[in-house]
Design a protein around this motif. Structure first.
Motif, short mmCIF file in Angstrom:
data_model
loop_
_atom_site.label_atom_id
_atom_site.label_comp_id
_atom_site.label_asym_id
_atom_site.label_seq_id
_atom_site.Cartn_x
_atom_site.Cartn_y
_atom_site.Cartn_z
N ASP A 196 0.89 -1.16 -0.07
CA ASP A 196 -0.07 0.12 0.13
C ASP A 196 0.83 1.35 -0.07
OD1 ASP A 196 -2.43 1.34 0.27
OD2 ASP A 196 -1.72 1.98 2.20
N ALA A 197 1.90 1.31 0.80
CA ALA A 197 2.72 2.33 1.11
C ALA A 197 3.95 2.10 1.58
CB ALA A 197 1.98 3.49 1.87
N ALA B 208 16.21 0.72 -9.18
CA ALA B 208 15.26 -0.29 -8.43
C ALA B 208 14.15 0.51 -7.77
CB ALA B 208 15.50 -1.43 -7.92
N PRO B 209 13.49 1.61 -8.06
CA PRO B 209 12.54 2.30 -7.25
C PRO B 209 11.17 1.59 -6.95
CG PRO B 209 12.47 3.07 -9.43
CD PRO B 209 13.42 2.29 -9.37
N VAL B 210 10.68 1.52 -5.72
CA VAL B 210 9.49 1.03 -5.30
C VAL B 210 8.31 1.24 -6.12
CG1 VAL B 210 10.56 0.35 -2.87
CG2 VAL B 210 8.77 2.14 -3.30
N VAL B 211 7.34 0.42 -6.16
CA VAL B 211 6.12 1.00 -6.93
C VAL B 211 5.08 0.83 -5.93
CG1 VAL B 211 4.37 0.73 -8.65
CG2 VAL B 211 7.09 0.58 -9.25
N GLU B 212 4.29 1.76 -5.41
CA GLU B 212 3.15 1.62 -4.43
C GLU B 212 1.74 1.09 -5.15
OE1 GLU B 212 4.66 4.51 -0.96
OE2 GLU B 212 3.04 5.30 -2.20
N ASP B 213 1.23 0.43 -4.31
CA ASP B 213 -0.30 0.04 -4.62
C ASP B 213 -0.26 -0.57 -5.97
OD1 ASP B 213 -2.85 -0.14 -3.65
OD2 ASP B 213 -3.23 1.87 -4.57
N GLY C 205 2.33 5.35 10.02
CA GLY C 205 2.53 4.60 11.31
C GLY C 205 2.03 3.16 11.16
N GLU C 206 1.50 2.84 10.00
CA GLU C 206 1.08 1.39 10.00
C GLU C 206 1.45 1.08 8.45
OE1 GLU C 206 -2.93 0.41 11.27
OE2 GLU C 206 -2.56 1.72 12.91
N PHE C 207 1.73 -0.41 8.25
CA PHE C 207 1.87 -0.92 6.74
C PHE C 207 1.04 -2.07 6.64
CE2 PHE C 207 5.71 1.33 8.46
CZ PHE C 207 6.18 2.18 7.38
N ASP C 208 0.61 -2.19 5.10
CA ASP C 208 -0.34 -3.01 4.69
C ASP C 208 0.45 -3.52 3.40
OD1 ASP C 208 -2.68 -3.43 6.30
OD2 ASP C 208 -2.39 -1.12 6.28
#
Ligand SMILES: [Ca+2]
Length: 257
Positions: A110-111, A170-175, A239-242
């Motif tokens: 998600d982020a 290698a950049p991350v890709v969200e969602d 504050g949280e990760f999914d």
């Protein structure tokens, strides 16, 4: 009809030429655990809710693993953590012939963290005997100097020290659902990574080329593989990760996406 079939055959060959065969494509609710694999989990046979199975263990701290129904009836694993928590699916008593194996998973995060500076996260860890290196083929770090969040091979706990060789290529890709593959090869203690079927030659490590102390990097005889999420520093943003994971497989050969 014959010419139509020939055309279709040519089309299929054309699509698959140059890439490894796919056994995830169209997997959805039919599941992907259809071949002889060292380990496989597509979450299709597990009841929705808190994960509980005899096939793998659970390693959590301020985190949860939940089997959820996604699109078209497909089931996936929802990994949820708070701050610097962790939640891993743990494959115990693992053994690959010659200690050489490939891994694969599909993943949507998600982020990713944008705080604190240098926030470091791991999604896959391999450990075992003969070397104290905790090998992290899939992980990454927030680099405030770029700035950006990048994937990088890393390790900790062994002679090479604590390192994450994040690469701007290698950049991350969200969602977004992406397929991650990794290979551990004891021949030259090599780690290799593919994202969506494409090898990134910068996402690698070997005996002499890695991101740690100037000593040989030696793979353990792997008996445990953990797949999930851990973030090491507290006070994170968010504050949280999914994240959601599906189609996990460990295999003697490359499976593709
Ligand atoms: Ca599934």
């Amino acid at each position: 009809m014959r010419s139509l079939l020939a055309g279709l055959t040519a089309l299929v060959i054309g699509v698959t030429a140059g890439s490894v065969p796919s056994d995830v494509a169209g997997a959805n609710h039919r599941g992907s655990c259809t071949r002889h694999l060292l380990f496989c989990e597509d979450f299709e046979r597990l009841p929705p809710g808190g994960a509980s199975t005899l096939d793998w263990g659970i390693d959590t701290r301020n985190g949860t693993l939940t089997v959820e129904r996604a699109r078209r009836g497909n089931q996936v694993l929802h990994v949820h953590t708070v701050d610097n928590g962790r939640a891993f699916l743990r494959v115990d008593d693992f053994a690959a012939p010659g200690n050489r194996f490939y891994g694969r998973m599909r993943l949507r995060v998600d982020a990713f963290p944008t705080g604190p500076d240098w926030a470091h996260f791991t999604l896959v860890e391999a450990t075992g005997t003969g070397s104290s290196e905790i090998v992290r083929p899939i992980g990454g770090q927030y680099a405030p100097t770029v700035p950006g969040i990048f994937w990088g091979v890393g390790a900790d706990g062994g002679p090479t020290g604590d390192w994450t060789n994040w690469r701007e290529s290698a950049p991350v890709v969200e969602d977004t659902w992406q397929c991650f593959e990794w290979h551990l090869d004891p021949a030259d203690n090599r780690v290799a990574v593919w994202i969506d079927g494409v090898a990134n030659p910068e996402l690698t490590a070997s005996t002499t080329e890695h991101g740690g102390n100037d000593v040989p990097f030696v793979l353990p005889e792997v008996n445990t593989v953990k797949i999930g999420w851990q973030l090491y520093q507290g006070g994170t943003t968010p504050g949280e990760f999914d994240l959601w994971i599906d189609d996990i497989a460990l295999s003697t050969r490359r499976l593709g996406c």
